[in-house]
Design an enzyme around this catalytic site. Structure first.
Site, mmCIF file in Angstrom:
data_model
loop_
_atom_site.group_PDB
_atom_site.id
_atom_site.type_symbol
_atom_site.label_atom_id
_atom_site.label_comp_id
_atom_site.label_asym_id
_atom_site.label_seq_id
_atom_site.Cartn_x
_atom_site.Cartn_y
_atom_site.Cartn_z
ATOM 1 N N CYS A 39 -7.260 -13.853 37.777
ATOM 2 C CA CYS A 39 -7.513 -15.254 38.184
ATOM 3 C C CYS A 39 -9.365 -14.791 37.273
ATOM 4 C CB CYS A 39 -7.686 -15.805 39.643
ATOM 5 S SG CYS A 39 -8.275 -14.511 40.871
ATOM 6 N N SER A 40 -10.047 -15.522 38.559
ATOM 7 C CA SER A 40 -11.523 -15.282 37.638
ATOM 8 C C SER A 40 -12.114 -13.509 38.605
ATOM 9 C CB SER A 40 -12.282 -16.479 38.294
ATOM 10 O OG SER A 40 -11.725 -17.599 38.083
#
Length: 742
Positions: free
Chosen positions: A409-410
């Site tokens: 994801c991030s």
């Protein structure tokens, strides 16, 4: 400043939803609120308190000269004073007399002065929202005690460091729990179970590496990692620099069909479209890990191997403005990229707050069912659960078909942990046992650096402890905003704009313009908060509250922090720099409210980092458990107990933000593991967590598939599962067993 202003309050009145008001005794200890009444003993640890609001008794009519009334000193001549006056006001102060007088209060005559004063005091209250969806209302017969309880609760719930929590004062006695302790998960044993390091099969293409020993490579990864056998440690060192927080792609699951699941963080692409040859070689080695060297590919990798980006497409692209982004697929061969569109932590927090507001609804909405209220509030909570399960299904289908999946994801410690752990739960029946489920949580959540302290808000946030205005007209609105946390942060507002058209095209302007708009909203929010705080202070200038004057630490935006000497501060700064850990990760062991006491503007950035990430994981497990009732050894009660102790701060397992923090603070020696407690529950009652339907299927499949179309409301979670309230008959004083002090 003394943290415990009052240790015991007699005749305190407590009420929770669906039950009549109970009168009992409240004890305030260093780590717990303890309420005792006939048939009930409720223990509430301070980290369980999400937010609270002190609702002051309403502002009363000004004193009129033509009416003969008595002031507090007159009443004190005939009755023992249950409510001493503040030093700053004086015993016969004009303000005190005018503040407590009204036509309806009854404190204007000497005959019923005491009863009138008690009735007026009971119009004030403390409204508490707990993390496990218990809503309490406390009322005292003495306004001063009411203020003392609130001030004590605020100071003890908002602590400067993790080692002030209950887990560091409470230790489970050593027993014969064996592997059910801190060593429930051993990386060498667990990955060897999957076949890593074997002379043949899929495991021969992977190896263990100690490159992160002492957390030298990545402070948020475990010391032992599993990587492709043909990738050297030197290549790993350079590849890590290309990933956010140095969280390079590493193995988290190896399927018997030789397909692999790896996890990482986002690449640091930036606006200049930077690339890393070492990162590309690492990804290529992962995708080819099931092929002997020189053999032809088994599949059409351009279509089957997947790089999963859990974020919405727009969010991933916008991150380029801060030097991050997503993979440029021109440089990553033999795979494709899939965006899942799972929203960030701020949107999830906003959705849960809407759910809480719907559960706690009053007035006409209270007559409707809880599910109807949640649907009517448009919380999107179940839609977020559905999106996660859609992503899990995509991963499970790919790996079950023999394809490799890379998930990120991030930063790789929130949505990534949700997806990888749930996918493994579906792919491997071992993780659907009680012991395997413990191993899964320790591996994917604890060892790989989910930020439990930040996401759960274990240290407390002064912003969540508010005092309502004295004006009756404004009291109800203020109370809803404080307890329900109705104020919306800037990220949440921006993300709702993105939600309007699904993937972030709510308004007709560029993605970078939207990014700039988000930053502007942040500035506007802080200015608005400062103005609101000033308004709160000015509101009572014409009719000051004589009791609140003695509590400057309860004034809006005031934060009290024990002062430290300069030498200690400089030493902490030097230690922080030498550790190499990022700011967010070091926040849980340092002061989380800034230095010194005083007033501040805006929201706490640590409050801004809270989000129900692990709660969503447990809720997704519940959905799988409902969809496949014969495939899980454990029952719903295990999930509820894990959720309760996620916030109780009783065990060290769910404290800290990564393994480096836990190692430095010596959690193993100073705290107890949640799994020790779970084992003892099983030892005392072997059927406590057992699912009676488990194993009844003749030939159960190895892989279960989530059904995102079949999602239901988890009523047992949102209806409060506090152990002290189990078996308590509503509206009666019967049936409650005392809660354990631990």
């Amino acid at each position: 400043m003394e943290l415990i202003r009052v240790a015991k309050v007699e005749r305190l009145r407590l009420k929770w939803a669906g039950d009549s008001e109970r009168i009992g005794t409240l004890h305030l200890t260093t780590h717990h609120l303890i309420f005792t009444a006939p048939g009930l003993e409720l223990w509430l640890s301070y980290p369980m308190v999400h937010s609270a609001v002190l609702v002051r008794p309403p502002r009363l009519q000004p004193k009129r000269r033509e009416r003969a009334t008595t002031t507090f000193d007159d009443w004190a001549m005939t009755a023992p004073p249950p409510l001493p006056l503040p030093q700053s006001v004086g015993v016969a102060g004009e303000d005190a007399g005018s503040y407590c007088e009204s036509e309806s209060s009854g404190c204007g005559s000497s005959s019923n002065g005491k009863d009138g004063l008690i009735a007026w005091a009971l119009e004030g209250s403390i409204k508490i929202r707990c993390h496990h969806f218990l809503f309490l209302t406390l009322r005292c017969e003495d306004v001063r005690q009411l203020y003392d309880v609130f001030a004590t609760m605020k100071h003890l719930a908002c602590v400067p460091s993790v080692d002030r929590l209950y887990a560091f004062s409470h230790r489970e006695e050593a027993g014969d729990e064996g592997a059910w302790s801190w060593n429930v998960y051993n990386p060498h044993e667990e990955f060897a179970r999957m076949g890593v390091g074997a002379a043949s099969g899929a495991g021969q293409f992977w190896r263990f590496t100690d490159i992160n020993r002492g957390f030298a490579l990545c402070p948020t990864y475990p010391p032992t990692l599993v990587v492709p056998a043909k990738i050297s440690d030197t290549t790993l060192t350079y590849a890590a620099k290309y990933r956010s927080k140095c969280r390079l792609p590493v193995l988290c699951y190896l399927h018997p069909n030789q397909a692999s699941m790896t996890r990482s963080s986002q690449p640091m692409v930036g606006l200049k479209q930077a690339r890393s040859v070492q990162d590309e070689k690492l990804i290529e080695a992962i995708l080819a890990s099931s092929e002997p060297q020189g053999s032809a590919p088994r599949f059409n990798y351009d279509r089957n191997n997947i790089i999963i980006d859990a974020r919405p497409t727009t969010n991933a692209v916008v991150n380029r403005a801060v030097g991050a982004g997503s993979e440029n697929m021109d440089h990553y061969k033999r795979c494709r990229k899939v965006y899942l569109g799972i929203d960030n932590i701020h949107v999830m927090r906003d959705a849960l707050n809407k759910v809480v507001d719907a559960i706690e609804a009053t007035g006409d909405d209270a007559d409707r069912g809880v599910v109807a209220r949640i649907q009517g509030a448009k919380t999107n909570w179940l839609r977020h659960i559905e999106n996660i399960l859609v992503g899990v299904k995509t991963i499970v289908q790919a790996i079950d078909a023999g394809h490799h999946v890379v998930v990120h994801c991030s930063d790789g410690w929130d949505r990534t942990a949700q997806l990888t752990s749930l996918a493994q739960l579906c792919l491997d029946p071992y993780y659907r046992t009680i012991k395997g489920f413990a191993v899964l949580i320790e591996k994917e959540w604890v060892s790989f650096g989910h930020q439990f302290t930040l996401r759960c808000g274990h240290l407390g946030h002064p912003d969540r402890f508010k005092v309502s205005r004295a004006s009756p007209a404004k009291r109800q609105t203020e109370e809803v905003n404080a307890v329900g946390v109705a104020s919306v942060d800037e990220e949440s507002e921006s993300d709702r704009t993105e939600d309007k058209n699904g993937s972030g095209n709510g308004y007709d302007f560029s993605m970078f313009g939207r990014f700039a708009s988000k930053a502007l909203r942040g500035v506007q929010s802080r200015i608005s908060s400062a103005i609101q705080a000033a308004s709160d202070n000015l509101d009572d200038l014409d009719d000051p509250d004589p009791y609140l004057a003695d509590y400057p630490d309860l004034q809006p935006n005031y934060v009290h922090v024990p002062t430290t000497n300069n030498n200690d501060s400089q030493k902490k700064k030097q230690d922080s720099k030498s550790s190499g850990s990022d700011t967010a990760n070091s926040s849980s062991t340092g002061n989380n409210h800034g230095g010194g006491g005083g007033f501040k503007f805006g929201r706490s950035k640590y409050d801004h980092e809270t989000s129900p990430v692990f709660q969503q994981f447990l809720e997704c497990v519940y959905q799988l458990w409902v969809q496949h009732p014969t495939m899980f050894e454990f029952n719903e009660e295990l999930l509820l107990d894990l959720f309760y102790h996620l916030h109780s701060a009783q065990f060290g397992s769910f404290l800290g933000n990564n393994m480096k923090e836990r190692t430095a603070a010596d959690y193993v020696q100073r705290t107890s593991s949640i799994w020790t407690w779970i084992w003892r529950q099983i030892a005392s009652d072997s059927e406590k967590y057992l699912n009676p339907l488990f194993g009844q299927e003749q030939s159960p499949p190895r892989v279960i598939m989530p059904n995102p179309a079949f999602i239901q409301y988890w009523s047992a979670l949102f209806s409060c599962s506090d152990p002290a309230l189990k078996g308590v008959a509503v509206g009666s004083d019967l049936g409650a067993e005392p809660a354990e002090s631990s």
